[in-house]
Design an enzyme around this catalytic site. Structure first.
Site, mmCIF file in Angstrom:
data_model
loop_
_atom_site.group_PDB
_atom_site.id
_atom_site.type_symbol
_atom_site.label_atom_id
_atom_site.label_comp_id
_atom_site.label_asym_id
_atom_site.label_seq_id
_atom_site.Cartn_x
_atom_site.Cartn_y
_atom_site.Cartn_z
ATOM 1 N N GLU A 242 -6.602 -24.654 -22.900
ATOM 2 C CA GLU A 242 -5.762 -25.141 -21.968
ATOM 3 C C GLU A 242 -6.190 -25.483 -20.541
ATOM 4 O O GLU A 242 -6.091 -26.449 -19.835
ATOM 5 C CB GLU A 242 -4.607 -24.514 -21.960
ATOM 6 C CG GLU A 242 -3.807 -24.413 -23.439
ATOM 7 C CD GLU A 242 -4.161 -23.124 -24.054
ATOM 8 O OE1 GLU A 242 -3.522 -22.633 -25.180
ATOM 9 O OE2 GLU A 242 -5.471 -22.438 -24.065
ATOM 10 N N CYS B 233 -2.020 -17.801 -23.613
ATOM 11 C CA CYS B 233 -2.321 -16.656 -22.949
ATOM 12 C C CYS B 233 -1.355 -16.648 -21.480
ATOM 13 O O CYS B 233 -1.089 -17.760 -21.109
ATOM 14 C CB CYS B 233 -3.652 -16.209 -22.799
ATOM 15 S SG CYS B 233 -4.538 -17.045 -21.524
ATOM 16 N N CYS C 235 -3.445 -19.130 -18.957
ATOM 17 C CA CYS C 235 -3.178 -20.437 -19.102
ATOM 18 C C CYS C 235 -1.675 -20.916 -19.023
ATOM 19 O O CYS C 235 -1.506 -21.951 -18.393
ATOM 20 C CB CYS C 235 -3.418 -20.633 -20.644
ATOM 21 S SG CYS C 235 -5.125 -20.727 -21.116
ATOM 22 N N HIS D 286 -10.434 -20.977 -21.789
ATOM 23 C CA HIS D 286 -9.582 -21.392 -22.911
ATOM 24 C C HIS D 286 -9.326 -22.869 -22.682
ATOM 25 O O HIS D 286 -9.607 -23.783 -22.066
ATOM 26 C CB HIS D 286 -8.207 -20.748 -22.662
ATOM 27 C CG HIS D 286 -8.353 -19.254 -22.738
ATOM 28 N ND1 HIS D 286 -7.312 -18.456 -22.821
ATOM 29 C CD2 HIS D 286 -9.343 -18.400 -23.528
ATOM 30 C CE1 HIS D 286 -7.649 -17.119 -23.034
ATOM 31 N NE2 HIS D 286 -9.053 -17.317 -23.523
#
Length: 169
Positions: free
Chosen positions: A94, A120, A123, A92
């Protein structure tokens, strides 16, 4: 000619320039254009004192084939958004921004993170443990546990409703 205090409108913007939140979110949107994910393009920017510390977008790890080459298993299996992250080839935005800061030896303690999408749970846990204090996001993501944990950790979370008409993207 006045050399006094400069005036700002109610959005804390002067001279037609975007405010800091809009500025950094526009940067995150540009970064998202580098994403190699077939399902969702996400960009993230980590900032402290109005200076960019790190950026990231979602996609396959370094030197690994992109989903555009291999296909998306989650898409093929019709897995709903927010589920079964462990079978995804990608990392991801992040996570990539946090890892890039670590690789360069840049502390992100007490920083802000701007992301084009709400994080999510994975993260969110990384944001909390990295010492990031503020999360600003644009688009929603279906993860109630993430919201709950960010709140418990006193991470200030703000959703930008939209970018101004003058936004680049």
């Amino acid at each position: 000619m006045s050399y006094g205090k400069k005036t700002r409108n109610k959005n804390n913007v002067k001279d037609g320039r975007p405010g800091w939140e809009e500025y950094f979110m526009q940067v995150a949107k540009v970064i998202a254009t580098r994403s190699t994910c077939l399902r969702r393009k996400v960009g993230a920017v980590i900032v402290r004192e109005h200076k960019i510390l790190s950026t990231g977008y979602n996609g396959a790890p370094h030197n690994i084939k992109h989903c555009s080459e291999t296909g998306c298993l989650r898409k093929e299996l019709e897995i709903p958004s927010g589920e079964r992250h462990e079978i995804c080839r990608g990392i991801h935005a992040e996570q990539n921004a946090i890892l890039q800061a670590a690789l360069s030896g840049t502390s992100i303690k007490d920083a802000e993170i701007y992301s084009t999408t709400f994080p999510c749970i994975v993260c969110a846990k990384m944001i909390i443990n990295a010492g990031i204090k503020t999360m600003i996001f644009l688009g929603d993501y279906p993860d109630d546990l993430s919201k709950e944990m960010l709140s418990q950790a006193d991470v200030k979370v703000t959703r930008l409703k939209r970018l101004s008409q003058k936004a680049l993207f």
